[in-house]
Design an enzyme around this catalytic site. Sequence first.
Site, PDB file in Angstrom:
ATOM      1  N   ILE A  28     -14.082 -17.474 -82.442  1.00  0.00           N
ATOM      2  CA  ILE A  28     -15.169 -16.499 -82.707  1.00  0.00           C
ATOM      3  C   ILE A  28     -14.561 -15.074 -82.812  1.00  0.00           C
ATOM      4  O   ILE A  28     -14.029 -14.578 -81.545  1.00  0.00           O
ATOM      5  CB  ILE A  28     -16.393 -16.647 -81.735  1.00  0.00           C
ATOM      6  CG1 ILE A  28     -17.013 -17.963 -81.613  1.00  0.00           C
ATOM      7  CG2 ILE A  28     -17.316 -15.513 -81.986  1.00  0.00           C
ATOM      8  CD1 ILE A  28     -17.995 -18.114 -80.726  1.00  0.00           C
ATOM      9  N   ASP A  99      -8.589 -12.278 -83.074  1.00  0.00           N
ATOM     10  CA  ASP A  99      -8.986 -13.140 -81.925  1.00  0.00           C
ATOM     11  C   ASP A  99      -9.591 -12.655 -80.602  1.00  0.00           C
ATOM     12  O   ASP A  99     -10.588 -13.133 -80.300  1.00  0.00           O
ATOM     13  CB  ASP A  99      -7.466 -13.692 -81.702  1.00  0.00           C
ATOM     14  CG  ASP A  99      -7.996 -14.926 -80.997  1.00  0.00           C
ATOM     15  OD1 ASP A  99      -8.893 -15.783 -80.983  1.00  0.00           O
ATOM     16  OD2 ASP A  99      -6.831 -15.701 -80.348  1.00  0.00           O
ATOM     17  N   TRP A 161      -6.647 -13.525 -71.637  1.00  0.00           N
ATOM     18  CA  TRP A 161      -6.961 -13.158 -73.177  1.00  0.00           C
ATOM     19  C   TRP A 161      -6.911 -11.625 -73.543  1.00  0.00           C
ATOM     20  O   TRP A 161      -6.965 -11.162 -74.695  1.00  0.00           O
ATOM     21  CB  TRP A 161      -8.599 -13.486 -73.471  1.00  0.00           C
ATOM     22  CG  TRP A 161      -9.644 -13.301 -72.326  1.00  0.00           C
ATOM     23  CD1 TRP A 161      -9.902 -14.158 -71.281  1.00  0.00           C
ATOM     24  CD2 TRP A 161     -10.108 -12.142 -72.261  1.00  0.00           C
ATOM     25  NE1 TRP A 161     -10.750 -13.546 -70.807  1.00  0.00           N
ATOM     26  CE2 TRP A 161     -11.124 -12.237 -71.074  1.00  0.00           C
ATOM     27  CE3 TRP A 161     -10.026 -10.780 -72.800  1.00  0.00           C
ATOM     28  CZ2 TRP A 161     -11.758 -11.240 -70.559  1.00  0.00           C
ATOM     29  CZ3 TRP A 161     -10.820  -9.862 -72.586  1.00  0.00           C
ATOM     30  CH2 TRP A 161     -11.600  -9.995 -71.216  1.00  0.00           C
ATOM     31  N   LYS A 185      -0.399 -22.471 -70.999  1.00  0.00           N
ATOM     32  CA  LYS A 185      -1.737 -22.656 -70.870  1.00  0.00           C
ATOM     33  C   LYS A 185      -2.471 -21.316 -71.318  1.00  0.00           C
ATOM     34  O   LYS A 185      -2.736 -20.637 -70.506  1.00  0.00           O
ATOM     35  CB  LYS A 185      -2.523 -23.608 -69.981  1.00  0.00           C
ATOM     36  CG  LYS A 185      -3.701 -24.165 -70.261  1.00  0.00           C
ATOM     37  CD  LYS A 185      -4.914 -23.684 -70.877  1.00  0.00           C
ATOM     38  CE  LYS A 185      -5.543 -22.647 -69.927  1.00  0.00           C
ATOM     39  NZ  LYS A 185      -6.769 -22.241 -70.682  1.00  0.00           N
ATOM     40  N   LEU A 189     -10.208 -18.195 -75.080  1.00  0.00           N
ATOM     41  CA  LEU A 189     -10.822 -17.006 -75.549  1.00  0.00           C
ATOM     42  C   LEU A 189      -9.973 -16.519 -76.644  1.00  0.00           C
ATOM     43  O   LEU A 189     -10.364 -15.497 -77.322  1.00  0.00           O
ATOM     44  CB  LEU A 189     -11.392 -16.127 -74.530  1.00  0.00           C
ATOM     45  CG  LEU A 189     -12.610 -16.588 -73.729  1.00  0.00           C
ATOM     46  CD1 LEU A 189     -12.944 -15.534 -72.696  1.00  0.00           C
ATOM     47  CD2 LEU A 189     -13.814 -17.002 -74.617  1.00  0.00           C
ATOM     48  N   SER A 239      -8.348 -13.952 -62.898  1.00  0.00           N
ATOM     49  CA  SER A 239      -9.224 -13.467 -62.076  1.00  0.00           C
ATOM     50  C   SER A 239      -9.010 -13.823 -60.703  1.00  0.00           C
ATOM     51  O   SER A 239      -7.942 -14.869 -60.317  1.00  0.00           O
ATOM     52  CB  SER A 239     -10.593 -13.982 -62.284  1.00  0.00           C
ATOM     53  OG  SER A 239     -10.884 -15.183 -61.902  1.00  0.00           O
ATOM     54  N   GLU A 260      -1.045 -12.597 -60.468  1.00  0.00           N
ATOM     55  CA  GLU A 260      -1.164 -11.193 -61.196  1.00  0.00           C
ATOM     56  C   GLU A 260      -2.680 -11.217 -61.333  1.00  0.00           C
ATOM     57  O   GLU A 260      -2.961 -12.087 -62.287  1.00  0.00           O
ATOM     58  CB  GLU A 260      -0.426 -10.819 -62.216  1.00  0.00           C
ATOM     59  CG  GLU A 260      -0.433  -9.246 -62.445  1.00  0.00           C
ATOM     60  CD  GLU A 260      -1.434  -8.874 -63.199  1.00  0.00           C
ATOM     61  OE1 GLU A 260      -2.705  -8.659 -62.726  1.00  0.00           O
ATOM     62  OE2 GLU A 260      -1.072  -8.511 -64.536  1.00  0.00           O
ATOM     63  N   CYS A 294      -6.280  -5.514 -66.355  1.00  0.00           N
ATOM     64  CA  CYS A 294      -6.495  -5.634 -64.668  1.00  0.00           C
ATOM     65  C   CYS A 294      -6.117  -4.519 -64.036  1.00  0.00           C
ATOM     66  O   CYS A 294      -6.650  -4.196 -62.937  1.00  0.00           O
ATOM     67  CB  CYS A 294      -5.339  -6.772 -64.690  1.00  0.00           C
ATOM     68  SG  CYS A 294      -3.895  -6.679 -65.093  1.00  0.00           S
ATOM     69  N   GLU A 393     -14.488  -5.231 -60.032  1.00  0.00           N
ATOM     70  CA  GLU A 393     -13.951  -5.263 -61.149  1.00  0.00           C
ATOM     71  C   GLU A 393     -14.764  -5.641 -62.465  1.00  0.00           C
ATOM     72  O   GLU A 393     -15.407  -6.697 -62.381  1.00  0.00           O
ATOM     73  CB  GLU A 393     -12.626  -6.224 -61.442  1.00  0.00           C
ATOM     74  CG  GLU A 393     -11.789  -6.017 -62.774  1.00  0.00           C
ATOM     75  CD  GLU A 393     -10.720  -6.875 -62.820  1.00  0.00           C
ATOM     76  OE1 GLU A 393      -9.591  -6.450 -63.254  1.00  0.00           O
ATOM     77  OE2 GLU A 393     -10.989  -7.929 -62.524  1.00  0.00           O
TER      78      GLU A 393
END
Length: 503
Positions: A28, A99, A161, A185, A189, A239, A260, A294, A393
């Site tokens: 999307i 993207d 992402w 991997k 998103l 996360s 991280e 982050c 966060e």
Amino acid sequence: MAISIPFRQLFIDGEWREPVRKNRISVINPATEEIVGDIPAATAEDIDIAVKAARRALKRDGGKEWASASGAHRAKYLRAIAAKVTEKKDMFAKLEAIDCGKPLDEAAWDMDDVAGCFEYNADLAEALDAKQNAPVNLPMDTFKCHIIREPIGVVGLITPWNYPLLMATWKVASALAAGCAAVLKPSELASVTCLELGEVCREVGLPPGILNIVTGLGPEAGAPLAAHPDVDKIAFTGSSATGSKIMTAAAQNVKPVTLELGGKSPIVVFDDVDIDKAVEWALFGCFWTNGQICSATSRLILHESIAKEFLDKLVKWAKNIKISDPLEEGCRLGPVVSAGQYEKVLKFVETAKREGATVLFGGKRPQHLTKGFYMEPAIITDVTTSMQIWRDEVFGPVLCVKTFSTEQEAIELANDTHYGLGSAVISNDLKRCDRVAKAFEAGIVWVNCSQPCFSQAPWGGKKRSGFGRELGEWGLDNYLSVKQVTRYISNEPWGWYTPPSKL
């Protein structure tokens, strides 16, 4: 120029391979909310196939093809990948903007960094050759010892992402330089450019199975990768909650992890600064990458004597940020990545208001953009340290502000967080900057700036921001195992036991 999302399968063993269950996930465009393509959805069966391909690749020809080949040999492939990324920079940047919503200028900058990271790791791979068989000084002259640096094996790389290809490259380039085989991997998103990296690897002739790219949902693809018994290490960016789950899964097989994770980083601004320069760094530190970073310095800790003037200018600068389709020229703030993230960020702003904070500017949809996951950058004041907006966060363009009166108070506010990734101090007094930098409880400190990142310097955090370091020589070390080889060189018997009688 219009660009379409290429149709790709999973990249396993050097080939495009349809997922076992044949499922796909829609892509999307966050700027339009329209489906613009799809990506393959891997499951545990595909992960197993990819891990086996990586293991075969390491063992092929007794390891001579990759794992035990010279660093110089591997460096040739890394440089070829860098050259291909540079050649396809415009395509990669546009795909990334579509993207994940990143402004095109940022995405293009990221692609330069991707190529630079592969080049730098090629240098590290070559330098690794000279470090092999390094002698170790021993206290006994009857022994000689040397060190061999070996690839840790098959590594699982799980990436986010917000910097889809760059964050993947931080891990992939180091792992390949070390001689590992990898299963990547990416986040479901934003996986498009990572899949295109597979095509680049195919074009440069990377040996099959050395890099496998499997896209899919976290529970269906990421979790089986983290728990796979034949994966020797997991490196994860994302996360803190997911990082904790990955640690748990890896612990079952006693495999090392590098994490991280999140951040709630401070930027402390003293009263001796050039206010306009400091304002721009405060904005850049939080609103760069659409606020989805982050290390975002999302807690502005501001000296009380300049607070009014600083905040007045901060709002004026924020109003001047161009919010638009990421592909539009001059865009400086695009949409957040997804509908779910958009709702989450808006909820943070509403909760801050409900808890008594003041939204000085932004925090809502821009009037000129009726479609897409857009939000005016938010500046929130009257914040207390117990508020959610101070402690958690957001991962969106939201800056909260507190004032201070003394250096010690500023340091205490800066360290008032469970996280410890980034931190920044802005002051013309460099001795004070040095004191504050040492006092910050963070893995990264920026002085008179925010967010610069270089392939040559270590990146990682403390506390709940994770552990381990990426980038620089420390990033390469993540994927190496150190073996000592000790040899007895005396012609004399060891003489510990009494020999049996010869009679």
